[in-house]
Design a protein around this motif. Structure first.
Motif, PDB file in Angstrom:
ATOM      1  N   LEU A   1       0.812  -1.210   0.000  1.00 35.07           N
ATOM      2  CA  LEU A   1       0.000   0.000   0.000  1.00 35.07           C
ATOM      3  C   LEU A   1       0.850   1.266   0.000  1.00 35.07           C
ATOM      4  N   LYS A   2       1.827   1.341   0.887  1.00 34.21           N
ATOM      5  CA  LYS A   2       2.665   2.538   0.964  1.00 34.21           C
ATOM      6  C   LYS A   2       3.407   2.764  -0.351  1.00 34.21           C
ATOM      7  N   HIS A   3       3.940   1.699  -0.928  1.00 34.97           N
ATOM      8  CA  HIS A   3       4.669   1.792  -2.196  1.00 34.97           C
ATOM      9  C   HIS A   3       3.789   2.408  -3.287  1.00 34.97           C
ATOM     10  N   PHE A   4       2.598   1.852  -3.476  1.00 31.30           N
ATOM     11  CA  PHE A   4       1.708   2.354  -4.529  1.00 31.30           C
ATOM     12  C   PHE A   4       1.187   3.757  -4.208  1.00 31.30           C
ATOM     13  N   ARG A   5       0.917   4.023  -2.940  1.00 27.01           N
ATOM     14  CA  ARG A   5       0.430   5.353  -2.554  1.00 27.01           C
ATOM     15  C   ARG A   5       1.489   6.416  -2.842  1.00 27.01           C
ATOM     16  N   GLU A   6       2.735   6.142  -2.442  1.00 32.05           N
ATOM     17  CA  GLU A   6       3.810   7.108  -2.680  1.00 32.05           C
ATOM     18  C   GLU A   6       4.098   7.266  -4.172  1.00 32.05           C
ATOM     19  N   ASN A   7       4.046   6.173  -4.932  1.00 27.14           N
ATOM     20  CA  ASN A   7       4.242   6.269  -6.383  1.00 27.14           C
ATOM     21  C   ASN A   7       3.158   7.111  -7.051  1.00 27.14           C
ATOM     22  N   ALA A   8       1.971   7.092  -6.477  1.00 26.87           N
ATOM     23  CA  ALA A   8       0.868   7.896  -7.007  1.00 26.87           C
ATOM     24  C   ALA A   8       0.945   9.346  -6.528  1.00 26.87           C
ATOM     25  N   GLY A   9       1.883   9.633  -5.620  1.00 29.28           N
ATOM     26  CA  GLY A   9       2.040  10.995  -5.112  1.00 29.28           C
ATOM     27  C   GLY A   9       0.929  11.414  -4.171  1.00 29.28           C
ATOM     28  N   LEU A  10       0.363  10.450  -3.447  1.00 28.10           N
ATOM     29  CA  LEU A  10      -0.762  10.735  -2.557  1.00 28.10           C
ATOM     30  C   LEU A  10      -0.348  10.647  -1.094  1.00 28.10           C
ATOM     31  N   SER A  11      -0.931  11.501  -0.286  1.00 29.00           N
ATOM     32  CA  SER A  11      -0.782  11.383   1.165  1.00 29.00           C
ATOM     33  C   SER A  11      -1.771  10.323   1.644  1.00 29.00           C
ATOM     34  N   GLN A  12      -1.600   9.885   2.873  1.00 29.38           N
ATOM     35  CA  GLN A  12      -2.562   8.939   3.435  1.00 29.38           C
ATOM     36  C   GLN A  12      -3.956   9.559   3.494  1.00 29.38           C
ATOM     37  N   VAL A  13      -4.007  10.819   3.850  1.00 25.59           N
ATOM     38  CA  VAL A  13      -5.311  11.500   3.958  1.00 25.59           C
ATOM     39  C   VAL A  13      -6.001  11.557   2.596  1.00 25.59           C
ATOM     40  N   GLU A  14      -5.238  11.898   1.558  1.00 33.10           N
ATOM     41  CA  GLU A  14      -5.822  11.993   0.216  1.00 33.10           C
ATOM     42  C   GLU A  14      -6.280  10.631  -0.285  1.00 33.10           C
ATOM     43  N   LEU A  15      -5.477   9.594  -0.080  1.00 31.71           N
ATOM     44  CA  LEU A  15      -5.888   8.257  -0.512  1.00 31.71           C
ATOM     45  C   LEU A  15      -7.126   7.802   0.256  1.00 31.71           C
ATOM     46  N   ALA A  16      -7.151   8.056   1.546  1.00 38.70           N
ATOM     47  CA  ALA A  16      -8.321   7.684   2.353  1.00 38.70           C
ATOM     48  C   ALA A  16      -9.571   8.384   1.829  1.00 38.70           C
ATOM     49  N   ARG A  17      -9.438   9.651   1.474  1.00 37.57           N
ATOM     50  CA  ARG A  17     -10.576  10.398   0.923  1.00 37.57           C
ATOM     51  C   ARG A  17     -11.038   9.778  -0.391  1.00 37.57           C
ATOM     52  N   ARG A  18     -10.093   9.487  -1.269  1.00 37.30           N
ATOM     53  CA  ARG A  18     -10.446   8.905  -2.578  1.00 37.30           C
ATOM     54  C   ARG A  18     -11.063   7.516  -2.441  1.00 37.30           C
ATOM     55  N   ALA A  19     -10.562   6.742  -1.491  1.00 41.65           N
ATOM     56  CA  ALA A  19     -11.074   5.381  -1.293  1.00 41.65           C
ATOM     57  C   ALA A  19     -12.313   5.344  -0.395  1.00 41.65           C
ATOM     58  N   LYS A  20     -12.597   6.478   0.222  1.00 42.93           N
ATOM     59  CA  LYS A  20     -13.749   6.597   1.122  1.00 42.93           C
ATOM     60  C   LYS A  20     -13.644   5.643   2.306  1.00 42.93           C
ATOM     61  N   ILE A  21     -12.448   5.661   2.936  1.00 45.25           N
ATOM     62  CA  ILE A  21     -12.255   4.937   4.187  1.00 45.25           C
ATOM     63  C   ILE A  21     -11.621   5.898   5.189  1.00 45.25           C
ATOM     64  N   ALA A  22     -11.707   5.581   6.451  1.00 48.39           N
ATOM     65  CA  ALA A  22     -11.140   6.446   7.488  1.00 48.39           C
ATOM     66  C   ALA A  22      -9.615   6.469   7.371  1.00 48.39           C
TER      67      ALA A  22
END
Length: 64
Positions: free
Chosen positions: A6-27
């Motif tokens: 998860l961290k690998h793909f999130r960082e490659n996408a240039g997303l913060s945890q908060v932004e990914l959580a928002r996009r995925a609609k999870i806390a």
């Protein structure tokens, strides 16, 4: 600890945890716990995260 990429793909996408959580609609707290291996992602969360990162569930969670 539960292994995932998860961290690998999130960082490659240039997303913060908060932004990914928002996009995925999870806390964001759940995302942090999943990413750090303290919480097992439930199937619905796996689907949402994979979709938000534009990868497959298997790529993201190779251990199942």
């Amino acid at each position: 600890m539960i292994e995932n990429k998860l961290k690998h793909f999130r960082e490659n996408a240039g997303l913060s945890q908060v932004e990914l959580a928002r996009r995925a609609k999870i806390a964001s707290t759940n995302l942090n716990s999943i990413e750090n291996g303290r919480l097992l992602a439930w199937p619905k969360a796996k689907r949402k995260l994979a979709r938000a990162l534009k990868v497959t569930e298997i790529e993201l969670f190779p251990e199942g």
